[in-house]
Design a protein around this motif. Structure first.
Motif, PDB file in Angstrom:
ATOM      1  N   GLY A   1       0.801  -1.218   0.000  1.00 20.54           N
ATOM      2  CA  GLY A   1       0.000   0.000   0.000  1.00 20.54           C
ATOM      3  C   GLY A   1       0.830   1.262   0.000  1.00 20.54           C
ATOM      4  N   LEU A   2       1.893   1.287  -0.807  1.00 18.14           N
ATOM      5  CA  LEU A   2       2.743   2.464  -0.954  1.00 18.14           C
ATOM      6  C   LEU A   2       2.582   3.043  -2.354  1.00 18.14           C
ATOM      7  CD1 LEU A   2       6.157   1.446   0.685  1.00 18.14           C
ATOM      8  CD2 LEU A   2       4.658   3.300   1.438  1.00 18.14           C
ATOM      9  N   ASP A   3       2.527   4.351  -2.445  1.00 18.00           N
ATOM     10  CA  ASP A   3       2.513   5.027  -3.734  1.00 18.00           C
ATOM     11  C   ASP A   3       3.836   4.722  -4.440  1.00 18.00           C
ATOM     12  OD1 ASP A   3       2.738   6.811  -5.837  1.00 18.00           O
ATOM     13  OD2 ASP A   3       2.059   8.549  -4.698  1.00 18.00           O
ATOM     14  N   PRO A   4       3.809   4.015  -5.578  1.00 20.58           N
ATOM     15  CA  PRO A   4       5.070   3.637  -6.229  1.00 20.58           C
ATOM     16  C   PRO A   4       5.850   4.829  -6.762  1.00 20.58           C
ATOM     17  CG  PRO A   4       3.206   3.086  -7.630  1.00 20.58           C
ATOM     18  CD  PRO A   4       2.642   3.500  -6.310  1.00 20.58           C
ATOM     19  N   CYS A   5       5.151   5.893  -7.152  1.00 19.35           N
ATOM     20  CA  CYS A   5       5.849   7.068  -7.682  1.00 19.35           C
ATOM     21  C   CYS A   5       6.596   7.798  -6.567  1.00 19.35           C
ATOM     22  CB  CYS A   5       4.860   7.999  -8.369  1.00 19.35           C
ATOM     23  SG  CYS A   5       3.979   7.237  -9.748  1.00 19.35           S
ATOM     24  N   SER A   6       5.949   7.993  -5.431  1.00 17.76           N
ATOM     25  CA  SER A   6       6.619   8.636  -4.304  1.00 17.76           C
ATOM     26  C   SER A   6       7.731   7.749  -3.753  1.00 17.76           C
ATOM     27  CB  SER A   6       5.607   8.953  -3.197  1.00 17.76           C
ATOM     28  OG  SER A   6       4.697   9.944  -3.616  1.00 17.76           O
ATOM     29  N   THR A   7       7.514   6.432  -3.787  1.00 19.05           N
ATOM     30  CA  THR A   7       8.566   5.515  -3.349  1.00 19.05           C
ATOM     31  C   THR A   7       9.780   5.633  -4.254  1.00 19.05           C
ATOM     32  OG1 THR A   7       6.904   3.963  -2.499  1.00 19.05           O
ATOM     33  CG2 THR A   7       9.122   3.106  -2.860  1.00 19.05           C
ATOM     34  N   GLY A   8       9.548   5.687  -5.572  1.00 15.52           N
ATOM     35  CA  GLY A   8      10.656   5.869  -6.504  1.00 15.52           C
ATOM     36  C   GLY A   8      11.358   7.195  -6.304  1.00 15.52           C
ATOM     37  N   SER A   9      10.593   8.239  -6.019  1.00 17.91           N
ATOM     38  CA  SER A   9      11.183   9.548  -5.756  1.00 17.91           C
ATOM     39  C   SER A   9      12.096   9.492  -4.532  1.00 17.91           C
ATOM     40  CB  SER A   9      10.073  10.580  -5.546  1.00 17.91           C
ATOM     41  OG  SER A   9      10.598  11.857  -5.277  1.00 17.91           O
ATOM     42  N   LEU A  10      11.619   8.833  -3.467  1.00 20.91           N
ATOM     43  CA  LEU A  10      12.425   8.691  -2.253  1.00 20.91           C
ATOM     44  C   LEU A  10      13.691   7.887  -2.523  1.00 20.91           C
ATOM     45  CD1 LEU A  10      12.693   8.917   0.907  1.00 20.91           C
ATOM     46  CD2 LEU A  10      11.498   6.712   0.987  1.00 20.91           C
ATOM     47  N   LEU A  11      13.544   6.758  -3.224  1.00 25.70           N
ATOM     48  CA  LEU A  11      14.702   5.910  -3.506  1.00 25.70           C
ATOM     49  C   LEU A  11      15.726   6.644  -4.368  1.00 25.70           C
ATOM     50  CD1 LEU A  11      12.902   2.510  -4.202  1.00 25.70           C
ATOM     51  CD2 LEU A  11      14.334   3.053  -2.226  1.00 25.70           C
ATOM     52  N   SER A  12      15.253   7.417  -5.342  1.00 26.95           N
ATOM     53  CA  SER A  12      16.194   8.148  -6.200  1.00 26.95           C
ATOM     54  C   SER A  12      16.960   9.188  -5.387  1.00 26.95           C
ATOM     55  CB  SER A  12      15.453   8.812  -7.364  1.00 26.95           C
ATOM     56  OG  SER A  12      14.684   9.923  -6.943  1.00 26.95           O
ATOM     57  N   TRP A  13      16.293   9.793  -4.411  1.00 24.17           N
ATOM     58  CA  TRP A  13      16.966  10.757  -3.538  1.00 24.17           C
ATOM     59  C   TRP A  13      18.028  10.061  -2.684  1.00 24.17           C
ATOM     60  CZ3 TRP A  13      16.360  10.958   1.974  1.00 24.17           C
ATOM     61  CH2 TRP A  13      17.009  12.045   2.578  1.00 24.17           C
ATOM     62  N   ILE A  14      17.675   8.911  -2.100  1.00 20.74           N
ATOM     63  CA  ILE A  14      18.630   8.175  -1.261  1.00 20.74           C
ATOM     64  C   ILE A  14      19.838   7.744  -2.084  1.00 20.74           C
ATOM     65  CG2 ILE A  14      18.971   6.054   0.074  1.00 20.74           C
ATOM     66  CD1 ILE A  14      16.004   6.247   0.871  1.00 20.74           C
ATOM     67  N   MET A  15      19.586   7.195  -3.274  1.00 16.83           N
ATOM     68  CA  MET A  15      20.689   6.716  -4.111  1.00 16.83           C
ATOM     69  C   MET A  15      21.578   7.862  -4.573  1.00 16.83           C
ATOM     70  SD  MET A  15      18.678   3.832  -6.369  1.00 16.83           S
ATOM     71  CE  MET A  15      18.040   2.327  -5.605  1.00 16.83           C
ATOM     72  N   ASP A  16      20.966   8.979  -4.924  1.00 17.03           N
ATOM     73  CA  ASP A  16      21.743  10.145  -5.348  1.00 17.03           C
ATOM     74  C   ASP A  16      22.615  10.654  -4.202  1.00 17.03           C
ATOM     75  OD1 ASP A  16      22.654  12.161  -6.993  1.00 17.03           O
ATOM     76  OD2 ASP A  16      20.859  13.407  -6.816  1.00 17.03           O
TER      77      ASP A  16
ATOM     78  N   GLY B   1      20.918  16.747   2.319  1.00 12.87           N
ATOM     79  CA  GLY B   1      20.315  16.285   1.078  1.00 12.87           C
ATOM     80  C   GLY B   1      19.123  17.076   0.597  1.00 12.87           C
ATOM     81  N   LEU B   2      18.889  18.261   1.152  1.00 13.75           N
ATOM     82  CA  LEU B   2      17.712  19.021   0.745  1.00 13.75           C
ATOM     83  C   LEU B   2      17.795  19.426  -0.722  1.00 13.75           C
ATOM     84  CD1 LEU B   2      15.049  20.192   1.774  1.00 13.75           C
ATOM     85  CD2 LEU B   2      16.268  22.297   2.338  1.00 13.75           C
ATOM     86  N   GLU B   3      18.985  19.782  -1.181  1.00  7.87           N
ATOM     87  CA  GLU B   3      19.128  20.220  -2.569  1.00  7.87           C
ATOM     88  C   GLU B   3      18.942  19.063  -3.549  1.00  7.87           C
ATOM     89  OE1 GLU B   3      19.459  22.841  -5.637  1.00  7.87           O
ATOM     90  OE2 GLU B   3      19.135  23.215  -3.508  1.00  7.87           O
ATOM     91  N   GLU B   4      19.143  17.828  -3.085  1.00  9.31           N
ATOM     92  CA  GLU B   4      18.964  16.661  -3.957  1.00  9.31           C
ATOM     93  C   GLU B   4      17.514  16.185  -4.000  1.00  9.31           C
ATOM     94  OE1 GLU B   4      22.972  17.342  -3.636  1.00  9.31           O
ATOM     95  OE2 GLU B   4      21.644  16.999  -1.917  1.00  9.31           O
ATOM     96  N   ALA B   5      16.665  16.675  -3.091  1.00 12.51           N
ATOM     97  CA  ALA B   5      15.275  16.207  -3.030  1.00 12.51           C
ATOM     98  C   ALA B   5      14.505  16.697  -4.251  1.00 12.51           C
ATOM     99  CB  ALA B   5      14.611  16.705  -1.748  1.00 12.51           C
ATOM    100  N   PRO B   6      13.921  15.786  -5.050  1.00  9.48           N
ATOM    101  CA  PRO B   6      13.216  16.180  -6.275  1.00  9.48           C
ATOM    102  C   PRO B   6      11.791  16.631  -5.974  1.00  9.48           C
ATOM    103  CG  PRO B   6      13.242  13.791  -6.094  1.00  9.48           C
ATOM    104  CD  PRO B   6      13.981  14.319  -4.893  1.00  9.48           C
TER     105      PRO B   6
END
Length: 585
Positions: free
Chosen positions: A343-358, A414-419
């Motif tokens: 029950g997780l929004d896949p788009c927001s999950t991808g956004s979070l993961l991309s931020w962590i990886m970056d 990481g604020l500047e990396e947050a999309p």
């Protein structure tokens, strides 16, 4: 009112979970005429009845569900439901709206209501069973921890009704992940505004609804002929045919350039994007599914290693694929399935993961911040571990479950990396891909649908009558006109993809349907006036529930620090037009 209502029911059902009571209220004819239905009715309710001091987790924060007069009829593509609440997703929390596809809304209409309002917080976990005008408050302790599929099946078996429509949350919503979603029929989700969080904060596991009262129509024969004519036109339309065959992946056939890769540090190119799309359509697409009364069936059924599931669309696939450095479809599909079940929004999950990886790649976040799970680009195993930590609220998952912006604030890194744009997660398309698209995101950051990354086709602005006039006005008028059509679709429970993004149903078409369904004659002018009125209400609600000034930039400045000319032009255009607020005055 009920005896002389056609199209509408003219009633809302109000449920208080705290005292376990439900009652009926009439919706005034003036409100129905001015706001039609859907998000218009929801916005008017919040404007009149909801205090601006409420937080998303407050028991008094309403969950508002509404449908339009075409819901539950033979009108093509009329299966959508408007859902509104004070959302935990934006930074800071604000009024939010989600358009929910699927089959849930028509059953609300068949139960005798245009709108459902849920307030209060249950003392213990419950689910609501709405059967006609009866509302049952059922114990849900035995459903805790069950995923969205298990929950749906369990409730249908308890009610002894496989046709009852269930809207439920998974473990992520129970544990108050800010970007948890809600799911109908295993596939159709209400994303982007954290509806699962609000369900969980109310101890509400699910809402099951069914009814058997048909919708009365003012001119049934005229309505039927209009529906048949529109369905034939849609069936012959080449855009509808492509949407039927490719689903939302038609985006890449139209323009595969400019989608964000690795947290927007790279951008897609047409050949590679088309190859990625074709790999899914050839190897993993098993079939199609559609919303209520849909002649197109743009939903995809996916098959992987003998497992079958729906719900995949371009935005979710890209977010859990190239956006996080994964180009293998098997990995993307399994990540999507995990999000779907939890029950997780896949788009927001991808956004979070991309931020962590970056941030991991750049050394902004380390093992001291993330614990033993260092997440590098393309690391599916680490991505699963992060998702698990969020759904179980353990370790760093307690912070990451707030979303990347709040996590960056909490960690102080990481604020500047947050999309984001205006505090909302960015869609798949890079905002630098076109001026029109960047302006659309800046003006309407809360809007979301499966084709949101379709770069708007805006007519060229007319030549200025005076040299001092800005030609940007024509562009912005085109963008606002597109958004107005999208709102009009929501008011009528019509799919925004066919009515706004691909223009398969016009305002005139919806006017013909409404005139045959209700006792009023509708043409383009009152319809567009209702859409504009709704947008004005939502503008007021955005301002009412948000801070006067945000303590962060409207978007990450790194997106506009590129020396490329197109990026400089977009930045100048944004600054010149003063688009530091998401609404046009």
């Amino acid at each position: 009112m009920e005896d002389r209502m056609t199209g509408w029911r003219g009633k809302r059902r109000v449920v208080d979970l705290g005292i376990q009571r439900a009652w009926t209220e009439e919706i005034s004819e003036e409100d129905l005429k001015n706001y039609i239905g859907g998000r218009g009715l929801n916005g008017k309710f919040f404007l009149d009845r909801v205090d601006s001091s409420l937080s998303p987790a407050s028991p008094d924060n309403p969950l508002a569900f509404a449908v339009g007069p075409l819901s539950g009829t033979f009108a093509p593509c009329s299966g959508w439901t408007s859902v509104s609440t004070i959302s935990p997703v934006p930074y800071s929390s604000r009024y939010g709206h989600a358009a929910l596809p699927g089959h849930w809304g028509p059953q609300l209409k068949y139960s005798g209501f245009d709108q459902l309002i849920i307030r209060g917080k249950a003392e213990r976990p419950v689910y609501l069973a709405i059967e006609g005008e009866q509302v049952h408050f059922e114990e849900a302790k035995h459903l805790l921890g069950k995923d969205t599929v298990e929950t749906t099946v369990a409730i249908q078996e308890e009610r002894k009704d496989r046709n009852i429509e269930v809207l439920c949350i998974g473990p992520a919503g129970e544990r108050l992940a800010a970007f948890a979603n809600v799911t109908n029929r295993f596939s159709w989700t209400g994303d982007h505004i954290g509806l699962g969080y609000v369900f969980g904060s109310k101890n509400l596991k699910a809402i099951a609804v069914c009814g058997n009262t048909p919708v009365s129509l003012h001119h049934p024969d005229r309505f039927l002929q209009t529906c048949l004519s529109l369905r034939q036109r849609i069936h012959r339309d080449p855009h509808a045919s492509r949407l039927r065959e490719e689903g939302s992946f038609l985006l890449l056939n139209r323009n595969g350039r400019g989608f964000g890769i690795k947290n927007y540090t790279e951008a897609s190119q047409p050949d590679a994007a088309e190859k990625w799309r074709n790999a899914y359509l050839t190897n993993y697409q098993y079939g199609k599914e559609g919303c209520f009364s849909c002649p197109i069936h743009c939903g995809r059924i996916t098959e992987i290693e003998g497992n079958y599931f729906g719900g995949l669309h371009f935005e979710s696939a890209w977010s859990l694929g190239p956006r996080i450095g994964i180009d293998q479809w098997e990995k993307t599909l399994w990540l999507h399935r995990v999000c779907q079940l939890q029950g997780l929004d896949p788009c927001s999950t991808g956004s979070l993961l991309s931020w962590i990886m970056d941030c991991s790649e750049k050394g902004v976040l380390s093992s001291q911040d993330l614990g033993p799970t260092l997440c590098q680009w393309g690391d599916e195993k680490a991505a699963r571990q992060i998702i698990e930590s969020i759904t179980e609220r353990k370790g760093i998952g307690e912070i990451l479950g707030q979303g990347c912006l709040r996590a960056a604030k909490s960690l102080g890194k990481g604020l500047e990396e947050a999309p984001h744009f205006q505090g909302m997660d960015l869609p798949a398309r890079d905002p630098r891909s076109s001026i029109e698209y960047a302006l659309t995101r800046a003006l309407f950051p809360m809007e979301w649908d499966y084709l949101q990354s379709l770069s708007p086709s805006v007519p060229a602005p007319p030549a200025p009558a005076h040299p001092e006039e800005s030609q940007g006005n024509g562009m912005m008028e085109g963008i606002v006109s597109l958004e107005r059509r999208r709102v009009l679709a929501d008011l009528n429970s019509i799919c925004p993809l066919v009515a706004a993004r691909l223009s398969l149903l016009s305002a005139s078409d919806m006017g013909d349907l409404l005139s045959a369904a209700t006792e009023m004659e509708w043409d383009g002018q009152p319809l567009m006036a209702a859409a504009a009125r709704t947008m004005e209400v939502e503008k007021g609600l955005w301002q009412r529930f948000g801070p006067e000034k945000m303590d962060l930039d409207p978007f990450p400045l790194r997106l506009f620090n590129s020396p490329e000319e197109k990026n400089r032009v977009i930045q100048e255009k944004t600054n010149d037009d003063g688009l530091n607020t998401p609404w046009i005055d």
